[in-house]
Design a protein around this motif. Structure first.
Motif, PDB file in Angstrom:
ATOM      1  N   THR A   5      -5.020  -3.467   8.986  1.00 47.65           N
ATOM      2  CA  THR A   5      -3.686  -3.485   9.305  1.00 47.65           C
ATOM      3  C   THR A   5      -3.022  -2.673  10.382  1.00 47.65           C
ATOM      4  N   SER A  54       0.676  -1.334  -0.098  1.00 48.62           N
ATOM      5  CA  SER A  54      -0.175  -0.043  -0.064  1.00 48.62           C
ATOM      6  C   SER A  54       0.737   1.338   0.066  1.00 48.62           C
ATOM      7  N   GLN A 100       9.583  -6.802  -2.132  1.00 47.05           N
ATOM      8  CA  GLN A 100       8.183  -7.183  -1.497  1.00 47.05           C
ATOM      9  C   GLN A 100       7.605  -7.912  -2.605  1.00 47.05           C
TER      10      GLN A 100
HETATM   11  O1  PA5 Z   1       0.810  -7.261  -0.796  1.00 46.94           O
HETATM   12  C1  PA5 Z   1       0.255  -7.301   0.284  1.00 46.94           C
HETATM   13  O2  PA5 Z   1      -1.002  -7.922   0.042  1.00 46.94           O
HETATM   14  C2  PA5 Z   1       0.606  -6.835   1.382  1.00 46.94           C
HETATM   15  O3  PA5 Z   1       1.887  -6.416   1.386  1.00 46.94           O
HETATM   16  C3  PA5 Z   1      -0.044  -5.701   1.893  1.00 46.94           C
HETATM   17  O4  PA5 Z   1      -0.026  -4.764   0.885  1.00 46.94           O
HETATM   18  C4  PA5 Z   1       0.366  -5.001   3.146  1.00 46.94           C
HETATM   19  O5  PA5 Z   1       0.333  -6.204   4.279  1.00 46.94           O
HETATM   20  C5  PA5 Z   1      -0.596  -3.884   3.575  1.00 46.94           C
HETATM   21  O6  PA5 Z   1      -2.223  -4.509   3.519  1.00 46.94           O
HETATM   22  P1  PA5 Z   1      -3.272  -3.390   3.595  1.00 46.94           P
HETATM   23  O7  PA5 Z   1      -3.112  -2.446   2.503  1.00 46.94           O
HETATM   24  O8  PA5 Z   1      -4.488  -4.427   3.735  1.00 46.94           O
HETATM   25  O9  PA5 Z   1      -2.930  -2.662   4.984  1.00 46.94           O
END
Ligand code: PA5
Length: 435
Positions: free
Chosen positions: A148, A85, A286
């Motif tokens: 989160t 995000s 990531q």
């Molecule tokens: O790729 C992913 O799904 C994760 O890295 C999320 O982006 C991260 O955990 C953040 O999640 P959220 O956008 O629900 O807060």
């Protein structure tokens, strides 16, 4: 001259047999068919495949008009989010602004963009809050799930700061909430308080969401041309779907990295001599780490900023255990440049470089480093970007996303879920109840 970017694999191909590569290219082609037809694991989260194609004028106009409001009434935008995000927009803004650091003003003198909510540090939250000073500011809170912990706590902190400054009603007009159209806490709160709302489609997971409002909104506030970003991505999408496997960079990259992994290369190192590309490396880390590290397998993604890290892990890369391969990124036409000045006395012995451009030195250093690493038994792929524009960035982002889907399918896993992330979360939540 190439358009967008080019992938040069010759210094990795020399580490594999031709027949093996052909076999892996075939696997990549099968993976592409499964991905595009929605027949592979995690198909319900492959909405990003067609995203650049279906993003229309109306959606872009809405994002741009909200971004314009922030550009007019704010000197700072705090972007609250973690993982997928926030890594994408941070990478794009860094790439386009030419610097590795947050908070630099980008094109047209827009607001400073500061990223928060990606840690659990009071020191960090306080430093960001203090750095706002008296400046007018707004918040973009980005969480697809809306539950989160890190962004939720950060949102509490900065919402309070905003409400203390502007009052509850005016503060609400400065909050931009980007989430899924669901029944979770953040979405409910946004509807109740009348925050500005943009949606991340259900079919797109966080780490594949940079070309959705999650990435586009902060980039637009920073002055990035999101229309060009999407156009570049769409151009690459067409390539990814249509090109022959041995001409399609995404398939070539996915096939080679999986083949190198199969041959014992357990780590891929993303490196660049351009600091502003290194945030993109964090996004890439990531994307690939969370997508592929599953079932006791997967290439471990690491990054190295060159030439800085040649003075630290450079020794290991050249001479340590042979478990690495490298993908090194360069830019052909950099956004800006500088000439090395002359001196009267050549006090440092570097006068032979006076009058030369940094970009020429950078290119030579990249090529010299690749040659050294290959000699040291490190397979190296090279990605050269045509320039530092939104169009080229859009192409690169789509290339990496598509290649990640293909690579995960070759590995035989679902590249769109993240079951491992839940384990530590469960532990944290349990223990936090007792403090
Ligand atoms: O790729 C992913 O799904 C994760 O890295 C999320 O982006 C991260 O955990 C953040 O999640 P959220 O956008 O629900 O807060």
């Amino acid at each position: 001259m190439f358009k967008g970017f080019k992938l040069d694999i010759k210094n990795a191909l020399s580490f594999v047999e031709e027949g093996e590569y052909t076999e892996y290219l075939k696997k990549a082609e099968e993976a592409r068919t499964a991905l595009v037809r929605g027949e592979g694991p995690g198909r319900e989260l492959t909405g990003w495949v067609d995203l650049p194609h279906i993003t229309d004028r109306e959606q872009l106009d809405r994002i741009m008009s909200l971004a314009d409001k922030v550009r007019k009434d704010s000197e700072v935008l705090i972007v609250i989010g973690i993982g997928g995000s926030s890594l994408g927009s941070r990478a794009a803004i860094s790439f386009l602004s030419g610097t590795a650091d947050d908070g630099h003003r980008t094109k047209g003198g827009g607001p400073r963009i500061l990223f928060a909510g990606n840690d659990l540090s009071g020191t960090s939250a306080k430093a960001i809050a203090e750095s706002i000073g008296d400046a007018d500011f707004s918040l973009a809170v980005i969480s697809k799930s809306g539950t989160t912990l890190e962004p939720a706590l950060s949102f509490r902190v900065f919402k309070k700061l905003l409400e203390d400054r502007y009052g509850k009603d005016d503060a609400a007009k400065r909050i931009y909430c980007i989430t899924e159209d669901n029944d979770k806490a953040l979405h409910r709160k946004a509807l109740k308080e009348g925050y500005h709302l943009l949606y991340v489609p259900k079919e797109i997971g966080g780490r594949y969401s940079v070309l959705s409002p999650a990435g586009l909104f902060p980039v637009a506030v920073a002055g990035g041309d999101i229309e060009e970003l999407i156009k570049g991505a769409e151009e690459e999408r067409i390539n990814c779907l249509d090109l022959d496997p041995d001409k399609d960079p995404a398939l070539m990259y996915a096939a080679l990295r999986q083949l190198l992994y199969h041959k014992g290369r357990k780590l891929e190192m993303f490196s660049s001599f351009e600091p502003c590309i290194m945030c993109l490396g964090e996004w890439w880390k990531q994307l690939y780490g969370e997508s592929e590290g599953k079932g006791g397998k997967g290439i471990f993604p690491v990054t190295a900023m060159l030439s800085r890290d040649l003075h630290s892990i450079g020794q290991y890369i050249q001479d340590g255990e042979r478990i690495l391969f490298e993908t090194i990124l360069g830019v052909e036409n950099t956004a800006s440049d500088m000439v090395i000045p002359e001196t009267e006395d050549d006090f440092d012995g570097n006068e032979y470089l006076a009058g030369k451009l940094y970009s020429d030195i950078n290119r030579t250093a990249r090529q010299a480093t690749i040659a050294a690493h290959v000699k040291g038994d490190v397979p190296c792929m090279e990605i050269i970007l045509e320039d530092q524009t939104e169009h080229t960035l859009g192409r690169l982002i789509y290339f990496y996303e598509f290649a990640c889907g293909i690579s995960g399918y070759i590995q035989g896993i679902n590249p769109f879920d993240q079951p491992g992330v839940d384990e530590y979360k469960k532990n944290i939540y349990e223990r936090l109840r007792d403090i």
